[in-house]
Design a protein around this motif. Structure first.
Motif, PDB file in Angstrom:
ATOM      1  N   LEU A   1       0.684  -1.424  -0.051  1.00 37.32           N
ATOM      2  CA  LEU A   1       0.006   0.045  -0.166  1.00 37.32           C
ATOM      3  C   LEU A   1       0.721   1.290  -0.071  1.00 37.32           C
ATOM      4  N   ALA A   2       2.138   1.227   0.443  1.00 35.73           N
ATOM      5  CA  ALA A   2       3.072   2.193  -0.011  1.00 35.73           C
ATOM      6  C   ALA A   2       3.528   2.471  -1.153  1.00 35.73           C
ATOM      7  N   GLN A   3       3.202   1.728  -1.984  1.00 30.91           N
ATOM      8  CA  GLN A   3       3.570   1.912  -3.407  1.00 30.91           C
ATOM      9  C   GLN A   3       2.549   2.210  -4.319  1.00 30.91           C
ATOM     10  N   PRO A   4       2.135   3.300  -4.252  1.00 26.14           N
ATOM     11  CA  PRO A   4       0.941   3.519  -5.281  1.00 26.14           C
ATOM     12  C   PRO A   4       1.346   3.510  -6.721  1.00 26.14           C
ATOM     13  N   GLY A   5       2.649   3.514  -7.217  1.00 21.28           N
ATOM     14  CA  GLY A   5       3.020   3.627  -8.590  1.00 21.28           C
ATOM     15  C   GLY A   5       2.672   2.013  -9.174  1.00 21.28           C
ATOM     16  N   THR A   6       2.699   1.211  -8.224  1.00 18.24           N
ATOM     17  CA  THR A   6       2.292  -0.264  -8.743  1.00 18.24           C
ATOM     18  C   THR A   6       0.780  -0.386  -8.900  1.00 18.24           C
ATOM     19  N   PHE A   7       0.066   0.439  -8.467  1.00 16.03           N
ATOM     20  CA  PHE A   7      -1.464  -0.027  -8.507  1.00 16.03           C
ATOM     21  C   PHE A   7      -2.200  -0.134  -9.807  1.00 16.03           C
ATOM     22  N   PRO A   8      -1.848   0.770 -10.865  1.00 15.59           N
ATOM     23  CA  PRO A   8      -2.448   0.687 -12.001  1.00 15.59           C
ATOM     24  C   PRO A   8      -2.260  -0.642 -12.852  1.00 15.59           C
ATOM     25  N   ALA A   9      -1.128  -0.996 -12.470  1.00 17.05           N
ATOM     26  CA  ALA A   9      -0.733  -2.473 -13.013  1.00 17.05           C
ATOM     27  C   ALA A   9      -1.458  -3.492 -12.287  1.00 17.05           C
ATOM     28  N   ALA A  10      -1.433  -3.521 -11.001  1.00  9.25           N
ATOM     29  CA  ALA A  10      -2.178  -4.459 -10.144  1.00  9.25           C
ATOM     30  C   ALA A  10      -3.532  -4.376 -10.547  1.00  9.25           C
ATOM     31  N   VAL A  11      -4.311  -3.253 -10.852  1.00 10.00           N
ATOM     32  CA  VAL A  11      -5.775  -3.170 -11.367  1.00 10.00           C
ATOM     33  C   VAL A  11      -6.014  -3.788 -12.471  1.00 10.00           C
ATOM     34  N   ALA A  12      -4.952  -3.870 -13.526  1.00  9.54           N
ATOM     35  CA  ALA A  12      -4.912  -4.222 -14.941  1.00  9.54           C
ATOM     36  C   ALA A  12      -4.947  -5.672 -14.838  1.00  9.54           C
ATOM     37  N   ASP A  13      -4.137  -6.025 -14.006  1.00  7.59           N
ATOM     38  CA  ASP A  13      -3.831  -7.648 -13.641  1.00  7.59           C
ATOM     39  C   ASP A  13      -5.136  -8.411 -13.176  1.00  7.59           C
ATOM     40  N   ALA A  14      -5.703  -7.556 -12.108  1.00  5.71           N
ATOM     41  CA  ALA A  14      -7.041  -8.128 -11.303  1.00  5.71           C
ATOM     42  C   ALA A  14      -8.072  -8.194 -12.417  1.00  5.71           C
ATOM     43  N   LEU A  15      -8.046  -6.917 -13.294  1.00  3.83           N
ATOM     44  CA  LEU A  15      -9.319  -7.048 -14.372  1.00  3.83           C
ATOM     45  C   LEU A  15      -8.961  -8.146 -15.356  1.00  3.83           C
ATOM     46  N   LEU A  16      -7.849  -8.307 -15.713  1.00  2.00           N
ATOM     47  CA  LEU A  16      -7.579  -9.343 -16.664  1.00  2.00           C
ATOM     48  C   LEU A  16      -7.981 -10.721 -16.432  1.00  2.00           C
ATOM     49  N   ARG A  17      -7.522 -11.070 -14.990  1.00  2.00           N
ATOM     50  CA  ARG A  17      -7.826 -12.277 -14.491  1.00  2.00           C
ATOM     51  C   ARG A  17      -9.299 -12.602 -13.838  1.00  2.00           C
ATOM     52  N   CYS A  18      -9.914 -11.584 -13.629  1.00  2.00           N
ATOM     53  CA  CYS A  18     -11.291 -11.653 -12.933  1.00  2.00           C
ATOM     54  C   CYS A  18     -12.472 -11.130 -14.017  1.00  2.00           C
ATOM     55  N   GLY A  19     -12.039 -10.369 -14.884  1.00  2.00           N
ATOM     56  CA  GLY A  19     -12.982  -9.427 -15.587  1.00  2.00           C
ATOM     57  C   GLY A  19     -13.675  -8.355 -15.216  1.00  2.00           C
ATOM     58  N   ARG A  20     -13.758  -8.194 -13.775  1.00  2.00           N
ATOM     59  CA  ARG A  20     -14.363  -6.977 -13.074  1.00  2.00           C
ATOM     60  C   ARG A  20     -13.951  -6.949 -11.760  1.00  2.00           C
ATOM     61  N   ILE A  21     -14.432  -5.835 -11.098  1.00  2.26           N
ATOM     62  CA  ILE A  21     -14.154  -5.808  -9.517  1.00  2.26           C
ATOM     63  C   ILE A  21     -15.519  -5.383  -8.917  1.00  2.26           C
ATOM     64  N   ASP A  22     -16.254  -6.083  -8.308  1.00  4.31           N
ATOM     65  CA  ASP A  22     -17.470  -5.826  -7.870  1.00  4.31           C
ATOM     66  C   ASP A  22     -17.344  -4.804  -6.541  1.00  4.31           C
ATOM     67  N   VAL A  23     -16.350  -5.577  -5.644  1.00  2.71           N
ATOM     68  CA  VAL A  23     -16.206  -4.818  -4.239  1.00  2.71           C
ATOM     69  C   VAL A  23     -14.761  -4.913  -3.940  1.00  2.71           C
ATOM     70  N   LEU A  24     -14.404  -3.369  -3.681  1.00  3.25           N
ATOM     71  CA  LEU A  24     -12.768  -3.501  -3.140  1.00  3.25           C
ATOM     72  C   LEU A  24     -13.144  -2.882  -1.390  1.00  3.25           C
ATOM     73  N   VAL A  25     -12.263  -3.857  -0.995  1.00  2.00           N
ATOM     74  CA  VAL A  25     -12.206  -3.776   0.555  1.00  2.00           C
ATOM     75  C   VAL A  25     -10.833  -3.086   0.943  1.00  2.00           C
ATOM     76  N   ASN A  26     -10.906  -2.013   1.353  1.00  2.00           N
ATOM     77  CA  ASN A  26      -9.694  -1.181   1.788  1.00  2.00           C
ATOM     78  C   ASN A  26      -9.264  -1.491   3.122  1.00  2.00           C
ATOM     79  N   ASN A  27      -8.891  -2.592   3.439  1.00  2.00           N
ATOM     80  CA  ASN A  27      -8.542  -2.807   4.789  1.00  2.00           C
ATOM     81  C   ASN A  27      -7.108  -3.015   5.360  1.00  2.00           C
TER      82      ASN A  27
END
Ligand SMILES: NC(=O)c1ccc[n+]([C@@H]2O[C@H](COP(=O)([O-])OP(=O)(O)OC[C@H]3O[C@@H](n4cnc5c(N)ncnc54)[C@H](OP(=O)(O)O)[C@@H]3O)[C@@H](O)[C@H]2O)c1
Length: 267
Positions: free
Chosen positions: A62-88
């Motif tokens: 969470l301290a590396q926001p520069g990595t988030f766009p690639a992580a989101v792209a990865d999640a969307l590629l593998r899962c198709g969509r994100i219904d719920v994001l739990v910022n825990n």
């Protein structure tokens, strides 16, 4: 099953409330994206969930926001969509305000405030495109009040409320929902992982305090509240009364808080 087939991304899923929430969402039929810094622990949680093959592990700091766009792209590629994001995912604090270095204060704000904000902004475009999505933010009773030894932690949690209340209003008409979760004392590793005056964590030398509700109980209330579309969820024992006192009798709360002693192992 309330979340059958839904994609639920949980940060801080390797331990405590995040881990228990992963189990609870999986039992409700969700397909999970499990994130934190420790892939081995995430893998352990994935295997312990109902239908382990439905879930994926996506390590993220969470301290590396520069990595988030690639992580989101990865999640969307593998899962198709994100219904719920739990910022825990998050860290607490164990130091008096006057002792905390600026570096330690900034490190805590990165993980507890800027991280969830940046990850939400990275996930939001895909939710807006579908005109559906639910952002869940695990704040704390400390999102409403401050106690000795928790100045920066309380500041980060207060900041989450201001930010996510605004975000909810801005995107409500687009079908985006926002839930702020405010637990009191929950029995997890939060004290051991809390940051001291120089940003150091105490590690396992600090035992999990006996007081507080089990993480499973907290997770059950979180999942129930999210399913009902609640804007805020207060979870815990009598310490949650502090939230109401802050609104109704702030002078009384101030008296109580002034008497509290700073302790490293207290939640
Ligand atoms: N326990 C309580 O009494 C209590 C009360 C109110 C609110 N909360 C909140 O509940 C949330 C979860 O805490 P917890 O009690 O379950 O504590 P915990 O057992 O220490 O879990 C914290 C989680 O956050 C993750 N995390 C920490 N730093 C991270 C980073 N830089 N990047 C990504 N992930 C990170 C940890 O995973 P890794 O180490 O694998 O990265 C771990 O999964 C926190 O936001 C906390 O403020 C807890």
């Amino acid at each position: 099953m309330k979340f059958a087939g839904q994609i639920v991304w949980i940060t801080g899923a390797s331990s405590g409330i995040g881990e228990a929430s992963a189990f609870a969402f999986a039992r409700e039929g969700a397909r999970l994206v499990l994130s934190s810094r420790r892939p081995d622990e995430l893998e352990r949680v994935r295997r312990a969930c109902a239908r382990p093959d439905d879930h994926i592990v996506l390590p993220l700091d969470l301290a590396q926001p520069g990595t988030f766009p690639a992580a989101v792209a990865d999640a969307l590629l593998r899962c198709g969509r994100i219904d719920v994001l739990v910022n825990n995912g998050g860290v607490s604090q164990r130091s008096l305000a006057m002792d905390a270095t600026e570096a330690a204060e900034r490190a805590l704000m990165e993980v507890d405030y800027f991280g969830p904000v940046a990850l939400t902004k990275a996930v939001l475009p895909a939710m807006r495109a579908r005109r559906a999505g639910h952002i869940v933010v695990v704040s704390s009773v400390m999102g409403y009040l401050g106690t000795p030894g928790r100045s920066t932690y309380a500041a980060a949690k207060h900041a989450l409320h201001g930010y996510f209340d605004s975000l909810r209003a801005e995107h409500w008409r687009e079908g985006i929902r926002v839930t702020l979760v405010c637990p009191g004392y929950v029995r997890t590793a939060i004290s051991a992982n809390a940051l001291g005056p120089r940003g150091e964590s105490h590690g396992p030398t600090v035992a999990t305090p006996a007081r507080g509700i089990p993480a499973e109980k907290c997770a059950a209330a979180l999942v129930r509240g999210v399913a009902r579309g609640r804007e805020e969820i207060f979870i815990g024992g009598r310490e949650v009364a502090g939230i109401y006192l802050k609104r109704l009798a702030p002078w009384l709360l101030s008296r109580i808080v002034r008497r509290m002693k700073f302790s490293i192992s207290a939640k």
